[in-house]
Motif scaffolding. Structure first.
Motif, PDB file in Angstrom:
ATOM      1  N   SER A 192       0.827  -1.211   0.000  1.00 15.20           N
ATOM      2  CA  SER A 192       0.000   0.000   0.000  1.00 15.20           C
ATOM      3  C   SER A 192       0.858   1.257   0.000  1.00 15.20           C
ATOM      4  O   SER A 192       1.943   1.292   0.582  1.00 15.20           O
ATOM      5  CB  SER A 192      -0.921   0.035   1.230  1.00 15.20           C
ATOM      6  N   GLY A 194       0.035   5.257   0.999  1.00 11.09           N
ATOM      7  CA  GLY A 194      -0.987   6.114   1.585  1.00 11.09           C
ATOM      8  C   GLY A 194      -1.154   7.420   0.819  1.00 11.09           C
ATOM      9  O   GLY A 194      -0.178   7.998   0.324  1.00 11.09           O
ATOM     10  N   ASP A 255      -5.824   4.287   1.108  1.00 11.97           N
ATOM     11  CA  ASP A 255      -4.757   3.317   0.868  1.00 11.97           C
ATOM     12  C   ASP A 255      -4.790   2.890  -0.591  1.00 11.97           C
ATOM     13  O   ASP A 255      -5.747   2.252  -1.040  1.00 11.97           O
ATOM     14  CB  ASP A 255      -4.922   2.090   1.767  1.00 11.97           C
ATOM     15  N   LYS A 257      -3.337   0.547  -3.474  1.00 11.41           N
ATOM     16  CA  LYS A 257      -2.725  -0.782  -3.472  1.00 11.41           C
ATOM     17  C   LYS A 257      -2.251  -1.187  -4.861  1.00 11.41           C
ATOM     18  O   LYS A 257      -2.824  -0.780  -5.871  1.00 11.41           O
ATOM     19  CB  LYS A 257      -3.721  -1.821  -2.941  1.00 11.41           C
TER      20      LYS A 257
END
Length: 381
Positions: A192, A194, A255, A257
């Motif tokens: 991930s 942020g 998040d 991904k």
């Protein structure tokens, strides 16, 4: 970067609107360079006669600018519903090009020219409500490098945001901070990045005049370069309910991904943000302007820690017949992670081939023994 507000009082006559006086706030940054936006907040209006078709309000406006040049406002704003005389408040934007040098000033005030603000319906442009101001107040904007990277934890990203219902895109500025993984991601492992963002005052993203569909979400993207087959990451954030033409509150964090097939070093930058009920059905699309000037974040992908491939079985001295039928095993593609971009599949999945080699060898040996028994001559009586 803060904003300044210039409120102009207008007296209006004629045309399709029955309003005889209007108070129109104009917001703009207190520091600017190159160009800056002036946001006109047109209040709620009342029509003399309800239209027979759905249309929009067209707004034309002039300003007096010293130290810069104002491009006269000519935009469509609030939607007008067929059969209704009530029109909601809405915002339209014009642009000032700065001519003063760094350290100088740009002064903005309302134009006292007759009809410096004109309102009409897009469906009937010749029927115009003409408004004039006698306001002499002004605001002063300092010329210099505004925005920038602030405290160094992020970039102020300028977006051009388009919707399917508005004629002109919105200019939106968001200070975006990316938080990179605390441990080195490995190939084949999802990780991930942020995302967090806060608006620059006066440059908020507003819901279209038709509002947002129920269940709309914000989809944030990052661009990744430097590693083959790894180009992006994406994530989803929840949005609170918002009324038409009001600012859309950004989620606290998102998040983003992704998964990499390859190891190496890469750089990451903020990319587009979209709003809609799904990634494939955006109602607002915001593209980054001048992305080459954005801050980059380093990213390293390490080698995966999965098991090594099975060794090739040793051939026996005896000849092994070749099978005329080939069997192939395909690994299933990695599923796109929730709120993530599937930019790299994980390691191959499937049964271990050694099991089939051993089983095949046993079957061949059994077949050989059976053949020998069949060839043994019968004992004579």
């Amino acid at each position: 970067m803060a904003d300044k507000t210039l409120t102009l009082a207008y007296t209006c006559t004629g045309g399709p609107f029955s309003d005889t006086s209007l108070s129109v706030p104009l917001t703009m940054p207190d520091t600017a360079t190159g160009t800056f936006d002036v946001k006109w907040r047109i209040p709620a209006l009342t029509l003399r006669t309800a239209p027979t078709t759905t249309t929009q309000v067209h707004v034309a406006g002039k300003l007096m600018v010293t130290g810069g040049t104002h491009t006269d406002l000519s935009k469509t704003g609030a939607s007008v519903t067929s059969g209704s005389t009530s029109v909601l408040a809405a915002q339209v934007t014009s642009t000032v090009s700065v001519t003063a040098t760094t350290g100088g000033e740009v002064t903005v005030q309302g134009s006292t020219e007759q009809g410096s603000l004109k309102l009409s319906l897009a469906s009937a442009p010749s029927d115009v409500t003409s408004c004039t101001t006698t306001s002499t107040t002004s605001v002063v904007i300092t010329v210099g490098q505004g925005g920038g990277t602030g405290n160094g934890t992020g970039d102020v990203v300028t977006y051009s945001c388009k919707t399917g219902t508005e004629a002109s895109p919105q200019t939106v500025k968001v200070k975006v901070t990316l938080t990179m993984p605390t441990t080195t991601p490995k190939t084949g492992e999802q990780f991930s990045i942020g995302w967090s963002g806060t608006y620059e005052t006066g440059y908020e993203l507003e819901a279209p005049s038709t509002g947002l569909p129920t269940g709309s979400k914000l989809y944030a993207y990052a661009s990744i370069s430097g590693i083959t087959q790894l180009t992006s990451a994406t994530g989803v954030g929840e949005l609170a309910a918002v009324t038409a033409s009001e600012p859309i509150t950004l989620p606290t964090s998102v998040d983003m991904k992704t998964t990499s097939k390859n190891s190496g070093s890469a750089t990451v930058k903020p990319a587009a943000i979209n709003i809609g009920t799904s990634p494939t059905a955006p109602v607002i699309e915001c593209e980054v302007q001048s992305d080459t000037s954005l801050k980059t974040y380093p990213l390293t992908i390490g080698a995966g820690s999965g098991s090594s491939p099975s060794p090739t079985p040793t051939k026996s001295k005896s000849s092994t017949p070749k099978s005329s039928t080939k069997t192939s095993f395909k690994s299933e593609p990695s599923a796109t992670p929730k709120a993530g971009a599937d930019t790299g599949a994980g390691g191959d999945a499937g049964p271990d081939g050694r099991l089939f080699v051993l089983t095949g060898s046993a079957l061949i040996a059994a077949a050989g023994i059976g053949g020998l028994l069949m060839r043994r001559p019968s004992a004579k009586p």
